[in-house]
Design a protein around this motif. Structure first.
Motif, PDB file in Angstrom:
ATOM      1  N   GLU A  40      -9.360  -3.189  -8.561  1.00  0.00           N
ATOM      2  CA  GLU A  40      -8.859  -2.719  -8.710  1.00  0.00           C
ATOM      3  C   GLU A  40      -8.368  -2.540  -7.054  1.00  0.00           C
ATOM      4  O   GLU A  40      -6.917  -2.253  -6.419  1.00  0.00           O
ATOM      5  CB  GLU A  40      -9.568  -1.068  -8.644  1.00  0.00           C
ATOM      6  N   GLN A  41      -8.918  -2.504  -6.173  1.00  0.00           N
ATOM      7  CA  GLN A  41      -8.640  -2.822  -4.595  1.00  0.00           C
ATOM      8  C   GLN A  41      -7.185  -3.886  -4.810  1.00  0.00           C
ATOM      9  O   GLN A  41      -6.550  -3.207  -3.736  1.00  0.00           O
ATOM     10  CB  GLN A  41      -9.676  -3.400  -3.472  1.00  0.00           C
ATOM     11  N   ARG A  42      -6.959  -5.067  -4.862  1.00  0.00           N
ATOM     12  CA  ARG A  42      -6.202  -6.226  -5.407  1.00  0.00           C
ATOM     13  C   ARG A  42      -4.875  -5.052  -5.324  1.00  0.00           C
ATOM     14  O   ARG A  42      -3.485  -5.299  -4.913  1.00  0.00           O
ATOM     15  CB  ARG A  42      -6.108  -7.274  -6.297  1.00  0.00           C
ATOM     16  N   ASP A  43      -4.863  -4.090  -6.651  1.00  0.00           N
ATOM     17  CA  ASP A  43      -3.870  -3.567  -7.045  1.00  0.00           C
ATOM     18  C   ASP A  43      -3.358  -2.418  -6.374  1.00  0.00           C
ATOM     19  O   ASP A  43      -1.931  -2.705  -6.185  1.00  0.00           O
ATOM     20  CB  ASP A  43      -4.715  -3.131  -8.647  1.00  0.00           C
ATOM     21  N   GLN A  44      -4.679  -1.797  -5.735  1.00  0.00           N
ATOM     22  CA  GLN A  44      -4.045  -1.456  -4.782  1.00  0.00           C
ATOM     23  C   GLN A  44      -2.936  -1.591  -3.241  1.00  0.00           C
ATOM     24  O   GLN A  44      -2.552  -1.068  -2.561  1.00  0.00           O
ATOM     25  CB  GLN A  44      -5.444  -0.268  -3.966  1.00  0.00           C
ATOM     26  N   LEU A  45      -3.520  -3.114  -2.922  1.00  0.00           N
ATOM     27  CA  LEU A  45      -2.900  -3.823  -1.195  1.00  0.00           C
ATOM     28  C   LEU A  45      -2.031  -3.857  -2.512  1.00  0.00           C
ATOM     29  O   LEU A  45      -0.549  -3.831  -0.867  1.00  0.00           O
ATOM     30  CB  LEU A  45      -3.911  -4.264  -1.380  1.00  0.00           C
ATOM     31  N   ASN A  46      -1.262  -4.708  -3.583  1.00  0.00           N
ATOM     32  CA  ASN A  46      -0.458  -4.972  -3.643  1.00  0.00           C
ATOM     33  C   ASN A  46       0.513  -3.862  -3.773  1.00  0.00           C
ATOM     34  O   ASN A  46       1.694  -3.759  -3.979  1.00  0.00           O
ATOM     35  CB  ASN A  46      -0.471  -5.538  -5.260  1.00  0.00           C
ATOM     36  N   ALA A  47       0.429  -2.567  -4.144  1.00  0.00           N
ATOM     37  CA  ALA A  47       1.280  -1.638  -4.041  1.00  0.00           C
ATOM     38  C   ALA A  47       1.049  -1.218  -2.942  1.00  0.00           C
ATOM     39  O   ALA A  47       2.594  -0.723  -2.998  1.00  0.00           O
ATOM     40  CB  ALA A  47      -0.022  -0.409  -4.734  1.00  0.00           C
TER      41      ALA A  47
END
Length: 297
Positions: A40-47
């Motif tokens: 979830e943190q990865r997806d937020q950072l990728n966004a």
């Protein structure tokens, strides 16, 4: 090892396997939760990386537009500076022509030549104080005369209509060229500011991207741990099921063995009692029941 000891050993192993199953489930779920959290943190950072990249693209687009604009402004400025240079050449040519004033350039140059001779004489010759004072006075007088002649000549020249028009054109071109130069400098400053902003944004973007990569690695790591714990859970669960089958079989066998032992004991007792019965010995009610149960009566 007796069957009872073996059964006890298997039951202890079963209890350990039950604990192992529970432990693997717990570790699997904890690792899965960690993996989901990092993902979830990865997806937020990728966004955020995508958003920052779009912002950088927009800034680069602005910078390119400003570069194109400043190139046009500079080209226009050079055109006006060239025109200004040509106009100044025209003015110089007019100023050197004697028919525009009653003071010729030749007269001024003659005075300047005379002045240079006095200055050279003062610097190279050994003079008395009186001679030195006289030359200094003459130099001062010539300087004033030359200055006055130039001022009068310029004044007369600038009062000529043709020259006035030329000077007005020079002032106009000078103003346009100066304004264009200032505009080019302002745009260049904006380009520098945007370039610095782009570099800073790219550094920030790189940091966020690295953080996203770290979160991805952690998500993968805990995902693998969760898979490993799930596989271990399945293995422990299968081992537990197999062991419970073995325990159930041992219990059935133990019950059958106890029943056989009990039946054998009953048979032996019945045989002894039956011999007594045949010999006419008196038997109790319980004895008769044993004989009946064993099938002798």
């Amino acid at each position: 090892m007796t069957m009872t000891d073996l059964l006890q050993e298997f039951e202890e192993k079963r209890d350990l396997l039950k604990k192992a199953v529970e432990e693997h489930i717990k570790k699997r779920d904890e690792a899965a939760q960690q993996s989901r959290s990092y993902a979830e943190q990865r997806d937020q950072l990728n966004a955020k990386v995508h958003e920052m990249r779009e912002q950088v693209k927009e800034k680069i687009s602005q910078k390119n537009a400003l570069i194109e604009e400043v190139q046009k402004v500079r080209a226009e400025k050079e055109e006006h500076f060239k025109k200004l240079s040509d106009l100044r050449k025209d003015y110089k040519k007019l100023s050197e022509e004697s028919n525009y004033t009653n003071i010729s350039q030749r007269e001024i140059k003659a005075k300047e030549k005379e002045l240079q001779k006095l200055i050279t004489k003062q610097q190279t010759m050994q003079l008395t104080k009186a001679e030195e004072d006289k030359i200094v006075s003459e130099i001062k007088k010539l300087n004033n005369e030359i200055k006055k002649m130039k001022e009068d000549r310029t004044k007369q020249l600038n009062e000529n209509e043709k020259v006035k028009e030329l000077l007005a054109e020079i002032d106009k071109e000078k103003t346009i060229a100066r304004d264009l130069k200032k505009k080019a400098e302002e745009i260049s400053n904006k380009i520098s500011e945007i370039s610095n902003d782009i570099n800073k944004s790219l550094q920030d973007l790189d940091e966020v991207r690295k953080k996203a990569d770290e979160m991805h690695e952690m998500a993968v790591k805990y995902g693998k741990e969760s898979e490993q714990e799930h596989e271990a859970f399945i293995q422990a669960k299968n081992d537990l099921r197999d062991l419970e089958k073995v325990i159930a079989g041992l219990r059935t066998k133990k019950r059958a063995t106890k029943k056989k032992e009990k039946d054998d004991e009953l048979q032996q007792k019945a045989e002894v009692l039956f011999e007594k019965f045949k010999n006419g010995e008196e038997l109790t009610t319980d004895d008769l029941l044993i004989l009946q149960k064993a099938g002798f009566l």
